[in-house]
Write a protein that holds these residues in place. Structure first.
Motif, PDB file in Angstrom:
ATOM      1  N   LEU A  37       0.803  -1.213   0.000  1.00 21.25           N
ATOM      2  CA  LEU A  37       0.000   0.000   0.000  1.00 21.25           C
ATOM      3  C   LEU A  37       0.841   1.271   0.000  1.00 21.25           C
ATOM      4  O   LEU A  37       0.361   2.336  -0.403  1.00 21.25           O
ATOM      5  CB  LEU A  37      -0.956   0.000   1.200  1.00 21.25           C
ATOM      6  CG  LEU A  37      -1.944  -1.163   1.284  1.00 21.25           C
ATOM      7  CD1 LEU A  37      -2.920  -0.935   2.426  1.00 21.25           C
ATOM      8  CD2 LEU A  37      -2.696  -1.357  -0.030  1.00 21.25           C
ATOM      9  N   SER A  38       2.051   1.189   0.480  1.00 19.92           N
ATOM     10  CA  SER A  38       2.901   2.380   0.527  1.00 19.92           C
ATOM     11  C   SER A  38       3.772   2.532  -0.717  1.00 19.92           C
ATOM     12  O   SER A  38       4.636   3.407  -0.777  1.00 19.92           O
ATOM     13  CB  SER A  38       3.798   2.333   1.770  1.00 19.92           C
ATOM     14  OG  SER A  38       4.632   1.181   1.740  1.00 19.92           O
ATOM     15  N   GLY A  39       3.534   1.716  -1.729  1.00 18.17           N
ATOM     16  CA  GLY A  39       4.299   1.784  -2.964  1.00 18.17           C
ATOM     17  C   GLY A  39       3.972   3.034  -3.770  1.00 18.17           C
ATOM     18  O   GLY A  39       3.103   3.832  -3.396  1.00 18.17           O
ATOM     19  N   PRO A  40       4.637   3.219  -4.896  1.00 17.85           N
ATOM     20  CA  PRO A  40       4.422   4.421  -5.706  1.00 17.85           C
ATOM     21  C   PRO A  40       3.059   4.434  -6.393  1.00 17.85           C
ATOM     22  O   PRO A  40       2.433   3.394  -6.597  1.00 17.85           O
ATOM     23  CB  PRO A  40       5.551   4.345  -6.745  1.00 17.85           C
ATOM     24  CG  PRO A  40       5.871   2.887  -6.836  1.00 17.85           C
ATOM     25  CD  PRO A  40       5.677   2.345  -5.456  1.00 17.85           C
ATOM     26  N   VAL A  41       2.614   5.630  -6.727  1.00 16.28           N
ATOM     27  CA  VAL A  41       1.350   5.801  -7.451  1.00 16.28           C
ATOM     28  C   VAL A  41       1.477   5.154  -8.828  1.00 16.28           C
ATOM     29  O   VAL A  41       2.393   5.479  -9.583  1.00 16.28           O
ATOM     30  CB  VAL A  41       1.021   7.295  -7.613  1.00 16.28           C
ATOM     31  CG1 VAL A  41      -0.220   7.485  -8.490  1.00 16.28           C
ATOM     32  CG2 VAL A  41       0.829   7.952  -6.254  1.00 16.28           C
ATOM     33  N   PRO A  42       0.594   4.225  -9.189  1.00 16.50           N
ATOM     34  CA  PRO A  42       0.663   3.616 -10.527  1.00 16.50           C
ATOM     35  C   PRO A  42       0.179   4.586 -11.594  1.00 16.50           C
ATOM     36  O   PRO A  42      -0.712   5.403 -11.338  1.00 16.50           O
ATOM     37  CB  PRO A  42      -0.279   2.412 -10.408  1.00 16.50           C
ATOM     38  CG  PRO A  42      -1.246   2.791  -9.345  1.00 16.50           C
ATOM     39  CD  PRO A  42      -0.486   3.648  -8.368  1.00 16.50           C
ATOM     40  N   ARG A  43       0.767   4.470 -12.766  1.00 11.68           N
ATOM     41  CA  ARG A  43       0.408   5.383 -13.840  1.00 11.68           C
ATOM     42  C   ARG A  43       0.132   4.613 -15.125  1.00 11.68           C
ATOM     43  O   ARG A  43       0.673   3.529 -15.345  1.00 11.68           O
ATOM     44  CB  ARG A  43       1.512   6.420 -14.060  1.00 11.68           C
ATOM     45  CG  ARG A  43       1.678   7.355 -12.865  1.00 11.68           C
ATOM     46  CD  ARG A  43       2.698   8.448 -13.104  1.00 11.68           C
ATOM     47  NE  ARG A  43       2.805   9.304 -11.922  1.00 11.68           N
ATOM     48  CZ  ARG A  43       2.029  10.367 -11.680  1.00 11.68           C
ATOM     49  NH1 ARG A  43       1.107  10.712 -12.575  1.00 11.68           N
ATOM     50  NH2 ARG A  43       2.174  11.085 -10.585  1.00 11.68           N
ATOM     51  N   LEU A  44      -0.703   5.204 -15.953  1.00  9.02           N
ATOM     52  CA  LEU A  44      -1.029   4.642 -17.255  1.00  9.02           C
ATOM     53  C   LEU A  44       0.082   4.973 -18.251  1.00  9.02           C
ATOM     54  O   LEU A  44       0.950   5.805 -17.961  1.00  9.02           O
ATOM     55  CB  LEU A  44      -2.363   5.218 -17.721  1.00  9.02           C
ATOM     56  CG  LEU A  44      -3.572   4.886 -16.825  1.00  9.02           C
ATOM     57  CD1 LEU A  44      -4.792   5.684 -17.262  1.00  9.02           C
ATOM     58  CD2 LEU A  44      -3.860   3.394 -16.818  1.00  9.02           C
ATOM     59  N   PRO A  45       0.080   4.341 -19.423  1.00  2.61           N
ATOM     60  CA  PRO A  45       1.148   4.603 -20.404  1.00  2.61           C
ATOM     61  C   PRO A  45       1.318   6.073 -20.775  1.00  2.61           C
ATOM     62  O   PRO A  45       2.423   6.503 -21.101  1.00  2.61           O
ATOM     63  CB  PRO A  45       0.702   3.769 -21.611  1.00  2.61           C
ATOM     64  CG  PRO A  45      -0.057   2.630 -21.014  1.00  2.61           C
ATOM     65  CD  PRO A  45      -0.791   3.220 -19.851  1.00  2.61           C
ATOM     66  N   ASP A  46       0.230   6.863 -20.693  1.00  2.00           N
ATOM     67  CA  ASP A  46       0.346   8.276 -21.034  1.00  2.00           C
ATOM     68  C   ASP A  46       0.841   9.138 -19.868  1.00  2.00           C
ATOM     69  O   ASP A  46       0.921  10.368 -19.975  1.00  2.00           O
ATOM     70  CB  ASP A  46      -0.983   8.820 -21.556  1.00  2.00           C
ATOM     71  CG  ASP A  46      -2.094   8.792 -20.507  1.00  2.00           C
ATOM     72  OD1 ASP A  46      -1.832   8.369 -19.362  1.00  2.00           O
ATOM     73  OD2 ASP A  46      -3.231   9.181 -20.837  1.00  2.00           O
ATOM     74  N   GLY A  47       1.134   8.497 -18.731  1.00  2.00           N
ATOM     75  CA  GLY A  47       1.659   9.214 -17.581  1.00  2.00           C
ATOM     76  C   GLY A  47       0.616   9.654 -16.584  1.00  2.00           C
ATOM     77  O   GLY A  47       0.953  10.111 -15.479  1.00  2.00           O
ATOM     78  N   SER A  48      -0.664   9.513 -16.907  1.00  2.00           N
ATOM     79  CA  SER A  48      -1.715   9.921 -15.983  1.00  2.00           C
ATOM     80  C   SER A  48      -1.889   8.894 -14.871  1.00  2.00           C
ATOM     81  O   SER A  48      -1.502   7.734 -15.004  1.00  2.00           O
ATOM     82  CB  SER A  48      -3.034  10.118 -16.737  1.00  2.00           C
ATOM     83  OG  SER A  48      -3.452   8.905 -17.358  1.00  2.00           O
ATOM     84  N   VAL A  49      -2.470   9.345 -13.772  1.00  2.00           N
ATOM     85  CA  VAL A  49      -2.660   8.468 -12.612  1.00  2.00           C
ATOM     86  C   VAL A  49      -3.670   7.371 -12.925  1.00  2.00           C
ATOM     87  O   VAL A  49      -4.726   7.619 -13.519  1.00  2.00           O
ATOM     88  CB  VAL A  49      -3.144   9.289 -11.397  1.00  2.00           C
ATOM     89  CG1 VAL A  49      -3.473   8.371 -10.234  1.00  2.00           C
ATOM     90  CG2 VAL A  49      -2.084  10.304 -10.987  1.00  2.00           C
ATOM     91  N   ASP A  50      -3.343   6.152 -12.524  1.00  2.00           N
ATOM     92  CA  ASP A  50      -4.247   5.014 -12.673  1.00  2.00           C
ATOM     93  C   ASP A  50      -5.049   4.874 -11.381  1.00  2.00           C
ATOM     94  O   ASP A  50      -4.478   4.654 -10.315  1.00  2.00           O
ATOM     95  CB  ASP A  50      -3.430   3.747 -12.939  1.00  2.00           C
ATOM     96  CG  ASP A  50      -4.296   2.535 -13.254  1.00  2.00           C
ATOM     97  OD1 ASP A  50      -5.540   2.657 -13.161  1.00  2.00           O
ATOM     98  OD2 ASP A  50      -3.729   1.470 -13.576  1.00  2.00           O
ATOM     99  N   LEU A  51      -6.357   5.012 -11.465  1.00  2.00           N
ATOM    100  CA  LEU A  51      -7.216   4.937 -10.281  1.00  2.00           C
ATOM    101  C   LEU A  51      -7.780   3.539 -10.052  1.00  2.00           C
ATOM    102  O   LEU A  51      -8.643   3.342  -9.194  1.00  2.00           O
ATOM    103  CB  LEU A  51      -8.375   5.926 -10.417  1.00  2.00           C
ATOM    104  CG  LEU A  51      -8.003   7.402 -10.542  1.00  2.00           C
ATOM    105  CD1 LEU A  51      -9.263   8.253 -10.668  1.00  2.00           C
ATOM    106  CD2 LEU A  51      -7.169   7.865  -9.357  1.00  2.00           C
TER     107      LEU A  51
END
Length: 250
Positions: A37-51
């Motif tokens: 849970l404390s890992g980095p924010v995941p992101r989509l290929p375009d760099g936007s945040v993956d929710l």
């Protein structure tokens, strides 16, 4: 099923979900929270945040005043709304009769998830109560001038950096903000700011503006926690559920 029995079932289901959440809080206090849970924010290929993910929390459940960390009486209720709040009883909560929880309570006690559709729509699916959805328009449209009042209102969304901003109007006045019974009117306007701060936590900062029930806008904040390896389960609850009574059982 009688109203009293239905409330008992709803409370039991809520406790079933709140128990693991309480354990999670105890684990967090001991420094034993899932390290993922404390890992980095995941992101989509375009760099936007993956929710993506199944989330729990992010809205009030029992008492918006307590959970929002307001001092007693700090929420600026108008006198008539304070009188209505004081008269309400948990067994009269529309949610206990299988009605939608509205905003922002819909993100409170049951797992839910964001579902993007192309770049034009974003949907919120949640497990609890009516197993329904909320629609957010992401295509740049404006609110209608005179929207028909609904349980979830008319929502438009946009990104401000890594924060998803959801602006909603057009609510009905039927749902309660929490089980205690904080009210609102059809003048309600909410602005939610969802920010995924790491892999397992997402902060929801909500501004509530309702001149019909509150003397000024106010802002409250909640945190949703990711439930890794979890999927939404089927949950069936229909308005005026009469299964037990109709079947001869009480």
């Amino acid at each position: 099923m009688t109203a009293r029995t239905l409330v008992g079932v709803m409370v039991a289901v809520s406790l079933a979900w709140l128990a693991p959440l309480a354990a999670q809080e105890r684990g967090r206090a001991r420094g034993k929270e899932d390290p993922r849970l404390s890992g980095p924010v995941p992101r989509l290929p375009d760099g936007s945040v993956d929710l993506d993910g199944a989330w729990v929390g992010g809205g009030p459940v029992q008492d918006m005043e307590v959970q929002g960390r307001f001092k007693p009486g700090e929420i600026p209720l108008l006198p008539w709304a304070k009188k209505l709040l004081d008269s309400r009883k948990p067994q009269d909560d529309p949610h206990a009769a299988c009605m939608p929880m509205g905003v922002p309570r819909q993100a409170g006690e049951y797992p839910w998830r964001f579902i993007p559709y192309r770049k034009t729509h974003l949907f919120i699916l949640w497990e609890g109560n009516i197993h329904s959805y909320r629609q957010i328009f992401m295509d740049g449209r404006k609110h209608p001038e005179d929207p028909d009042p609904t349980w979830f209102g008319h929502s438009i969304g946009k990104w401000e950096g890594d924060t998803l901003v959801i602006d909603t109007v057009g609510f009905n006045d039927k749902f309660w903000f929490d089980r205690r019974g904080h009210p609102h009117t059809e003048q309600l306007h909410t602005i939610e700011r969802w920010t995924r701060v790491d892999f397992g936590h997402m902060v929801n900062e909500i501004t509530i503006d309702d001149p019909g029930a509150y003397s000024r806008p106010f802002t409250t904040k909640y945190t949703a926690t990711l439930s890794p390896d979890t999927e939404l389960m089927e949950y069936i609850c229909a308005e005026n559920n009469m299964f037990g009574v109709a079947g001869g059982f009480r």
